[in-house]
Motif scaffolding. Structure first.
Motif, PDB file in Angstrom:
ATOM      1  N   GLU A  33       0.810  -1.222   0.000  1.00 14.97           N
ATOM      2  CA  GLU A  33       0.000   0.000   0.000  1.00 14.97           C
ATOM      3  C   GLU A  33       0.843   1.271   0.000  1.00 14.97           C
ATOM      4  OE1 GLU A  33      -3.406  -0.263  -0.028  1.00 14.97           O
ATOM      5  OE2 GLU A  33      -3.466  -2.411   0.306  1.00 14.97           O
ATOM      6  N   GLY A  34       2.018   1.241  -0.646  1.00 13.66           N
ATOM      7  CA  GLY A  34       2.874   2.425  -0.692  1.00 13.66           C
ATOM      8  C   GLY A  34       3.786   2.589   0.510  1.00 13.66           C
ATOM      9  N   SER A  35       3.732   1.658   1.464  1.00  9.16           N
ATOM     10  CA  SER A  35       4.627   1.667   2.621  1.00  9.16           C
ATOM     11  C   SER A  35       5.682   0.588   2.435  1.00  9.16           C
ATOM     12  CB  SER A  35       3.846   1.422   3.913  1.00  9.16           C
ATOM     13  OG  SER A  35       3.007   2.520   4.207  1.00  9.16           O
ATOM     14  N   SER A  36       6.784   0.696   3.182  1.00 15.23           N
ATOM     15  CA  SER A  36       7.853  -0.288   3.032  1.00 15.23           C
ATOM     16  C   SER A  36       8.576  -0.540   4.345  1.00 15.23           C
ATOM     17  CB  SER A  36       8.862   0.183   1.980  1.00 15.23           C
ATOM     18  OG  SER A  36       9.527   1.352   2.429  1.00 15.23           O
ATOM     19  N   ILE A  37       9.206  -1.718   4.406  1.00 18.97           N
ATOM     20  CA  ILE A  37      10.091  -2.073   5.515  1.00 18.97           C
ATOM     21  C   ILE A  37      11.345  -2.672   4.882  1.00 18.97           C
ATOM     22  CG2 ILE A  37      10.420  -3.382   7.654  1.00 18.97           C
ATOM     23  CD1 ILE A  37       7.379  -3.965   7.625  1.00 18.97           C
ATOM     24  N   ASP A  52      14.062 -13.833  17.699  1.00 20.38           N
ATOM     25  CA  ASP A  52      12.726 -13.610  18.258  1.00 20.38           C
ATOM     26  C   ASP A  52      12.337 -12.136  18.142  1.00 20.38           C
ATOM     27  OD1 ASP A  52      12.711 -16.300  18.954  1.00 20.38           O
ATOM     28  OD2 ASP A  52      13.184 -15.931  21.061  1.00 20.38           O
ATOM     29  N   ALA A  53      13.275 -11.247  18.466  1.00 13.02           N
ATOM     30  CA  ALA A  53      12.997  -9.809  18.418  1.00 13.02           C
ATOM     31  C   ALA A  53      12.713  -9.353  16.985  1.00 13.02           C
ATOM     32  CB  ALA A  53      14.170  -9.029  19.000  1.00 13.02           C
ATOM     33  N   ALA A  54      13.479  -9.861  16.020  1.00 10.60           N
ATOM     34  CA  ALA A  54      13.275  -9.477  14.617  1.00 10.60           C
ATOM     35  C   ALA A  54      11.899  -9.912  14.130  1.00 10.60           C
ATOM     36  CB  ALA A  54      14.365 -10.080  13.742  1.00 10.60           C
ATOM     37  N   LYS A  55      11.513 -11.122  14.459  1.00  4.53           N
ATOM     38  CA  LYS A  55      10.208 -11.642  14.042  1.00  4.53           C
ATOM     39  C   LYS A  55       9.073 -10.804  14.637  1.00  4.53           C
ATOM     40  CE  LYS A  55       7.679 -15.979  13.749  1.00  4.53           C
ATOM     41  NZ  LYS A  55       7.670 -17.402  14.101  1.00  4.53           N
ATOM     42  N   ILE A  56       9.162 -10.504  15.921  1.00  4.03           N
ATOM     43  CA  ILE A  56       8.140  -9.681  16.587  1.00  4.03           C
ATOM     44  C   ILE A  56       8.097  -8.293  15.963  1.00  4.03           C
ATOM     45  CG2 ILE A  56       7.547  -8.508  18.759  1.00  4.03           C
ATOM     46  CD1 ILE A  56       8.767 -11.089  20.153  1.00  4.03           C
ATOM     47  N   ALA A  57       9.262  -7.681  15.775  1.00 10.93           N
ATOM     48  CA  ALA A  57       9.330  -6.329  15.215  1.00 10.93           C
ATOM     49  C   ALA A  57       8.686  -6.279  13.837  1.00 10.93           C
ATOM     50  CB  ALA A  57      10.783  -5.863  15.136  1.00 10.93           C
ATOM     51  N   LEU A  58       9.117  -7.158  12.956  1.00 10.54           N
ATOM     52  CA  LEU A  58       8.637  -7.112  11.572  1.00 10.54           C
ATOM     53  C   LEU A  58       7.158  -7.455  11.454  1.00 10.54           C
ATOM     54  CD1 LEU A  58      11.738  -8.641   9.817  1.00 10.54           C
ATOM     55  CD2 LEU A  58      11.039  -6.235   9.860  1.00 10.54           C
ATOM     56  N   ASN A  59       6.695  -8.447  12.202  1.00 13.80           N
ATOM     57  CA  ASN A  59       5.266  -8.779  12.154  1.00 13.80           C
ATOM     58  C   ASN A  59       4.416  -7.651  12.723  1.00 13.80           C
ATOM     59  OD1 ASN A  59       5.251 -11.312  10.859  1.00 13.80           O
ATOM     60  ND2 ASN A  59       5.903 -12.312  12.748  1.00 13.80           N
ATOM     61  N   THR A  60       4.894  -7.023  13.786  1.00 16.72           N
ATOM     62  CA  THR A  60       4.148  -5.909  14.392  1.00 16.72           C
ATOM     63  C   THR A  60       4.083  -4.726  13.434  1.00 16.72           C
ATOM     64  OG1 THR A  60       4.828  -6.612  16.605  1.00 16.72           O
ATOM     65  CG2 THR A  60       4.035  -4.344  16.369  1.00 16.72           C
ATOM     66  N   ILE A  61       5.207  -4.392  12.815  1.00 14.02           N
ATOM     67  CA  ILE A  61       5.233  -3.262  11.878  1.00 14.02           C
ATOM     68  C   ILE A  61       4.348  -3.559  10.671  1.00 14.02           C
ATOM     69  CG2 ILE A  61       6.691  -1.909  10.315  1.00 14.02           C
ATOM     70  CD1 ILE A  61       8.982  -2.379  12.434  1.00 14.02           C
ATOM     71  N   LYS A  62       4.455  -4.779  10.131  1.00 18.17           N
ATOM     72  CA  LYS A  62       3.612  -5.157   8.984  1.00 18.17           C
ATOM     73  C   LYS A  62       2.127  -5.046   9.352  1.00 18.17           C
ATOM     74  CE  LYS A  62       2.078  -9.077   7.992  1.00 18.17           C
ATOM     75  NZ  LYS A  62       1.494 -10.320   7.666  1.00 18.17           N
ATOM     76  N   ASN A  71      -3.216   0.514   9.066  1.00 19.70           N
ATOM     77  CA  ASN A  71      -3.170   1.958   8.793  1.00 19.70           C
ATOM     78  C   ASN A  71      -2.842   2.189   7.316  1.00 19.70           C
ATOM     79  OD1 ASN A  71      -3.124   3.493  11.637  1.00 19.70           O
ATOM     80  ND2 ASN A  71      -2.062   1.537  11.821  1.00 19.70           N
ATOM     81  N   LYS A  72      -3.559   1.470   6.433  1.00 19.82           N
ATOM     82  CA  LYS A  72      -3.199   1.445   5.010  1.00 19.82           C
ATOM     83  C   LYS A  72      -3.292   2.800   4.321  1.00 19.82           C
ATOM     84  CE  LYS A  72      -7.680  -0.291   3.675  1.00 19.82           C
ATOM     85  NZ  LYS A  72      -8.418  -1.499   3.504  1.00 19.82           N
ATOM     86  N   ASN A  73      -4.007   3.751   4.899  1.00 24.03           N
ATOM     87  CA  ASN A  73      -4.095   5.083   4.309  1.00 24.03           C
ATOM     88  C   ASN A  73      -2.945   5.997   4.732  1.00 24.03           C
ATOM     89  OD1 ASN A  73      -6.445   4.463   2.903  1.00 24.03           O
ATOM     90  ND2 ASN A  73      -7.712   4.953   4.682  1.00 24.03           N
ATOM     91  N   TYR A  74      -2.078   5.483   5.600  1.00 21.77           N
ATOM     92  CA  TYR A  74      -0.926   6.255   6.072  1.00 21.77           C
ATOM     93  C   TYR A  74       0.341   5.624   5.508  1.00 21.77           C
ATOM     94  CZ  TYR A  74       2.086   8.975   9.127  1.00 21.77           C
ATOM     95  OH  TYR A  74       3.030   9.848   9.605  1.00 21.77           O
ATOM     96  N   LYS A  75       1.052   6.355   4.698  1.00 22.46           N
ATOM     97  CA  LYS A  75       2.269   5.829   4.058  1.00 22.46           C
ATOM     98  C   LYS A  75       3.481   6.040   4.967  1.00 22.46           C
ATOM     99  CE  LYS A  75      -0.336   5.101   0.561  1.00 22.46           C
ATOM    100  NZ  LYS A  75      -1.413   4.293   1.050  1.00 22.46           N
TER     101      LYS A  75
END
Length: 176
Positions: free
Chosen positions: A7-11, A133-143, A149-153
Motif C-alpha cells: 500500500e505504498g509503505s515499506s520495511i 525472536d525480536a526481529a520476528k516480533i518487530a517485523l510482524n508488528t510493523i507489517k 493503517n493502510k491510508n498512512y504511508k
C-alpha cells in the motif's frame, strides 16, 4: 536487500549507524529514565547533543512499551521517538511489551505526521532479547500496523548494528 512493500509503505533492513540516518524520526532503544545510557541510547544522546538531555528530563521518563517524542537536535533525523523495550526474561509478557514498543512508536509517528522512521533493534543489546525472536516480533508488528493503517504511508528502516542482526531481519522480511 530484502524489503516488504504494501500500500505504498515499506520495511527494509540495512547495516548502518542510526545516528547518521536522515529521516523524519529515529527510534531510540531507551531506558526508563530517558536520560541516556549505553549502546545505541548513549550514541544517540552523544550525537544529538546536550539539548536532548534537557528535553528528556522534562518528559519524566517512560514506561516499558510506551513511546515519547523529542526533537533530533544535532542528528540528521528531525525527531527521536524514545521507547523502552523489555529486559528479556522469557516470560509471556516479553513479546507483548516488545510489540507495544513498535506499535506505540508508529502511533507517535502517525500523530506527528512523520513518514520515514528508522528503528534500532529494540531490547537486543544489554536487555538481551534474542535477535531472531525480536526481529520476528518487530517485523510482524510493523507489517500488521501498516496493514491496519493502510491510508498512512510510511517508510521503515531497520537499522542493524552488524550483519548478524541484518541477517535475522532479512530472514523474516522474506516471509512477510
Amino acid at each position: 536487500m530484502s524489503e516488504y512493500l504494501s500500500e505504498g509503505s515499506s520495511i527494509k533492513a540495512k547495516v548502518c549507524d542510526i545516528t547518521m540516518i536522515k529521516c523524519d524520526a529515529i527510534v531510540n532503544a531507551a531506558n526508563k529514565t530517558l536520560l541516556g545510557g549505553g549502546g545505541v541510547d548513549g550514541a544517540i544522546h552523544t550525537a544529538a547533543g546536550p539539548k536532548l538531555l534537557e528535553e528528556c528530563i522534562a518528559l519524566n521518563g517512560c514506561e516499558t512499551g510506551e513511546a515519547k517524542l523529542t526533537r533530533g537536535y544535532n542528528l540528521p533525523a528531525r525527531y527521536i521517538i524514545h521507547t523502552v523495550g523489555p529486559i528479556y526474561s522469557g516470560s509471556d509478557k516479553d513479546p507483548v511489551m516488545l510489540a507495544n514498543c513498535y506499535k506505540n512508536s508508529l502511533n507517535v509517528a502517525k500523530q506527528n505526521n512523520l513518514h520515514s522512521i528508522t528503528f534500532a533493534a529494540i531490547s537486543t543489546g544489554i536487555y538481551a532479547y534474542p535477535i531472531d525472536d525480536a526481529a520476528k516480533i518487530a517485523l510482524n508488528t510493523i507489517k500488521d500496523w501498516i496493514v491496519a493503517n493502510k491510508n498512512y504511508k510510511v517508510e521503515v528502516l531497520m537499522s542493524c548494528f552488524d550483519g548478524k542482526i541484518k541477517g535475522s531481519y532479512d530472514k523474516y522480511l522474506a516471509f512477510l
